[in-house]
Design a protein around this motif. Sequence first.
Motif, PDB file in Angstrom:
ATOM      1  N   ALA A 126       0.817  -1.208   0.000  1.00 41.42           N
ATOM      2  CA  ALA A 126       0.000   0.000   0.000  1.00 41.42           C
ATOM      3  C   ALA A 126       0.852   1.259   0.000  1.00 41.42           C
ATOM      4  N   LEU A 127       2.015   1.215   0.653  1.00 40.56           N
ATOM      5  CA  LEU A 127       2.879   2.388   0.752  1.00 40.56           C
ATOM      6  C   LEU A 127       3.949   2.410  -0.329  1.00 40.56           C
ATOM      7  N   ASP A 128       3.768   1.578  -1.361  1.00 45.09           N
ATOM      8  CA  ASP A 128       4.645   1.623  -2.536  1.00 45.09           C
ATOM      9  C   ASP A 128       6.116   1.600  -2.120  1.00 45.09           C
ATOM     10  N   GLN A 167      -0.020  10.847   2.408  1.00 47.33           N
ATOM     11  CA  GLN A 167      -0.871  11.871   3.001  1.00 47.33           C
ATOM     12  C   GLN A 167      -1.661  11.294   4.175  1.00 47.33           C
ATOM     13  N   ALA A 168      -2.001  10.015   4.064  1.00 43.81           N
ATOM     14  CA  ALA A 168      -2.691   9.310   5.150  1.00 43.81           C
ATOM     15  C   ALA A 168      -2.530   7.812   4.918  1.00 43.81           C
ATOM     16  N   PHE A 169      -2.514   7.051   6.009  1.00 40.34           N
ATOM     17  CA  PHE A 169      -2.376   5.593   5.911  1.00 40.34           C
ATOM     18  C   PHE A 169      -3.091   4.956   7.092  1.00 40.34           C
ATOM     19  N   ALA A 170      -3.754   3.839   6.824  1.00 39.55           N
ATOM     20  CA  ALA A 170      -4.398   3.076   7.893  1.00 39.55           C
ATOM     21  C   ALA A 170      -4.380   1.600   7.546  1.00 39.55           C
ATOM     22  N   TYR A 171      -4.354   0.788   8.583  1.00 43.90           N
ATOM     23  CA  TYR A 171      -4.405  -0.666   8.427  1.00 43.90           C
ATOM     24  C   TYR A 171      -5.372  -1.217   9.457  1.00 43.90           C
ATOM     25  N   GLU A 172      -6.267  -2.062   9.003  1.00 40.83           N
ATOM     26  CA  GLU A 172      -7.216  -2.728   9.896  1.00 40.83           C
ATOM     27  C   GLU A 172      -7.201  -4.220   9.604  1.00 40.83           C
ATOM     28  N   LYS A 173      -7.276  -5.005  10.664  1.00 37.32           N
ATOM     29  CA  LYS A 173      -7.311  -6.461  10.465  1.00 37.32           C
ATOM     30  C   LYS A 173      -8.302  -7.114  11.413  1.00 37.32           C
ATOM     31  N   ALA A 189      -3.492   3.508   1.632  1.00 31.66           N
ATOM     32  CA  ALA A 189      -2.619   4.677   1.644  1.00 31.66           C
ATOM     33  C   ALA A 189      -3.149   5.709   0.656  1.00 31.66           C
ATOM     34  N   ARG A 190      -3.282   6.936   1.135  1.00 27.58           N
ATOM     35  CA  ARG A 190      -3.654   8.046   0.263  1.00 27.58           C
ATOM     36  C   ARG A 190      -2.375   8.781  -0.115  1.00 27.58           C
ATOM     37  N   LEU A 191      -2.031   8.711  -1.397  1.00 25.72           N
ATOM     38  CA  LEU A 191      -0.798   9.287  -1.928  1.00 25.72           C
ATOM     39  C   LEU A 191      -1.143  10.370  -2.953  1.00 25.72           C
ATOM     40  N   PRO A 192      -0.199  11.256  -3.283  1.00 26.04           N
ATOM     41  CA  PRO A 192      -0.497  12.311  -4.251  1.00 26.04           C
ATOM     42  C   PRO A 192      -0.988  11.796  -5.601  1.00 26.04           C
ATOM     43  N   ASP A 193      -0.547  10.594  -5.981  1.00 23.81           N
ATOM     44  CA  ASP A 193      -0.933  10.047  -7.279  1.00 23.81           C
ATOM     45  C   ASP A 193      -2.080   9.046  -7.201  1.00 23.81           C
ATOM     46  N   ALA A 215     -11.836   2.757  -7.609  1.00 23.44           N
ATOM     47  CA  ALA A 215     -13.015   3.434  -7.090  1.00 23.44           C
ATOM     48  C   ALA A 215     -12.640   4.561  -6.140  1.00 23.44           C
ATOM     49  N   LEU A 216     -11.685   4.302  -5.249  1.00 26.29           N
ATOM     50  CA  LEU A 216     -11.336   5.285  -4.227  1.00 26.29           C
ATOM     51  C   LEU A 216     -10.459   6.404  -4.774  1.00 26.29           C
ATOM     52  N   SER A 217      -9.650   6.107  -5.784  1.00 29.65           N
ATOM     53  CA  SER A 217      -8.859   7.171  -6.399  1.00 29.65           C
ATOM     54  C   SER A 217      -9.761   8.163  -7.120  1.00 29.65           C
ATOM     55  N   ALA A 218     -10.876   7.680  -7.658  1.00 31.56           N
ATOM     56  CA  ALA A 218     -11.839   8.566  -8.316  1.00 31.56           C
ATOM     57  C   ALA A 218     -12.682   9.322  -7.308  1.00 31.56           C
ATOM     58  N   ASP A 219     -12.998   8.649  -6.193  1.00 34.24           N
ATOM     59  CA  ASP A 219     -13.850   9.278  -5.175  1.00 34.24           C
ATOM     60  C   ASP A 219     -13.584   8.592  -3.844  1.00 34.24           C
ATOM     61  N   LEU A 220     -12.861   9.278  -2.951  1.00 35.77           N
ATOM     62  CA  LEU A 220     -12.494   8.677  -1.675  1.00 35.77           C
ATOM     63  C   LEU A 220     -13.710   8.346  -0.830  1.00 35.77           C
ATOM     64  N   ALA A 221     -14.835   8.964  -1.124  1.00 33.49           N
ATOM     65  CA  ALA A 221     -16.068   8.698  -0.385  1.00 33.49           C
ATOM     66  C   ALA A 221     -16.863   7.529  -0.966  1.00 33.49           C
ATOM     67  N   ALA A 222     -16.346   6.913  -2.023  1.00 28.76           N
ATOM     68  CA  ALA A 222     -17.062   5.792  -2.642  1.00 28.76           C
ATOM     69  C   ALA A 222     -17.191   4.635  -1.659  1.00 28.76           C
ATOM     70  N   PRO A 223     -18.290   3.884  -1.719  1.00 28.11           N
ATOM     71  CA  PRO A 223     -18.447   2.733  -0.824  1.00 28.11           C
ATOM     72  C   PRO A 223     -17.445   1.634  -1.179  1.00 28.11           C
ATOM     73  N   PRO A 224     -16.993   0.876  -0.194  1.00 24.70           N
ATOM     74  CA  PRO A 224     -16.051  -0.215  -0.479  1.00 24.70           C
ATOM     75  C   PRO A 224     -16.658  -1.225  -1.445  1.00 24.70           C
ATOM     76  N   PRO A 225     -15.943  -1.609  -2.487  1.00 23.41           N
ATOM     77  CA  PRO A 225     -16.476  -2.611  -3.418  1.00 23.41           C
ATOM     78  C   PRO A 225     -16.370  -4.012  -2.828  1.00 23.41           C
ATOM     79  N   ALA A 226     -17.010  -4.948  -3.458  1.00 22.29           N
ATOM     80  CA  ALA A 226     -16.867  -6.350  -3.069  1.00 22.29           C
ATOM     81  C   ALA A 226     -15.525  -6.872  -3.559  1.00 22.29           C
TER      82      ALA A 226
END
Length: 260
Positions: A126-128, A167-173, A189-193, A215-226
């Motif tokens: 995620a953090l490239d 810019q932001a990073f989170a991990y959940e398990k 991870a939310r990155l500039p690109d 989906a999230l790069s286009a719209d961070l508010a998009a619902p999580p896909p399956a």
Amino acid sequence: MQPFALVRPESVADAVRALAGDAAFLAGGHTLIPAMKSGLRTVETLVDLARVPGLDRIEVEGDRLVIGAMARHAAVASSPVVRRAIPGLARLAAGIGDPQVRNRGTIGGSVANNDPAADYPAAVLALDAAIVTDRGSHLADDFFQGMFATALADGELITGIAFRIPQAFAYEKFRHPASRYALAGVAVARLPDGVRVAVTGVAYCAFRWAEAEAALSADLAAPPPALERDDLNSDIHASADYRAHLARVMLARALARIRP
């Protein structure tokens, strides 16, 4: 356990030279030592990396957070440098195993071992990150190649992991209650690109979740896909369908931490 020789080099060059014949690097030893005790692995020489200077460094270099391969999980979790640069990575490290595991296990050992349910591989993807070795470096996207398989050549030694500072990073398990390994873990991870999403615990090794990234790069508010893949794990702990469901839930929880 069969008898073995123990070598304690004090430089990377000496460590690599010592890895001759039936030998293995010793970092935290959480996989190697039990395998030796059970007879699943025989080693003539263990090359202990604990005395090699610089392998436990934690510092920021430009737009990267560089963590030495021998940095213990507990050190990553408590490091002020990590907490300032990527606080979600410190939180990830604090959730690995138990205190005994965190005070012995290393980030380099975890990444090199590439356990299908390990936490760090998801963060590396995620953090490239770049996986730095004595021979150069590997891109995260090319590194994890299968169950316990990586792009490392024979005798190649990881010296550090260079994470992009996001810019932001989170991990959940969703953790197994006994082992605390991930039945499903998701790093975002939310990155500039764009947004990068990686999953661990649900397949033969960690992987990027391309549909979620798009989906999230286009719209961070998009619902999580399956999560739809035909190679998800199914075992006594969880079915493939349940792991896919857990991944979606963990993605939602991670997104709740990084959304503005």
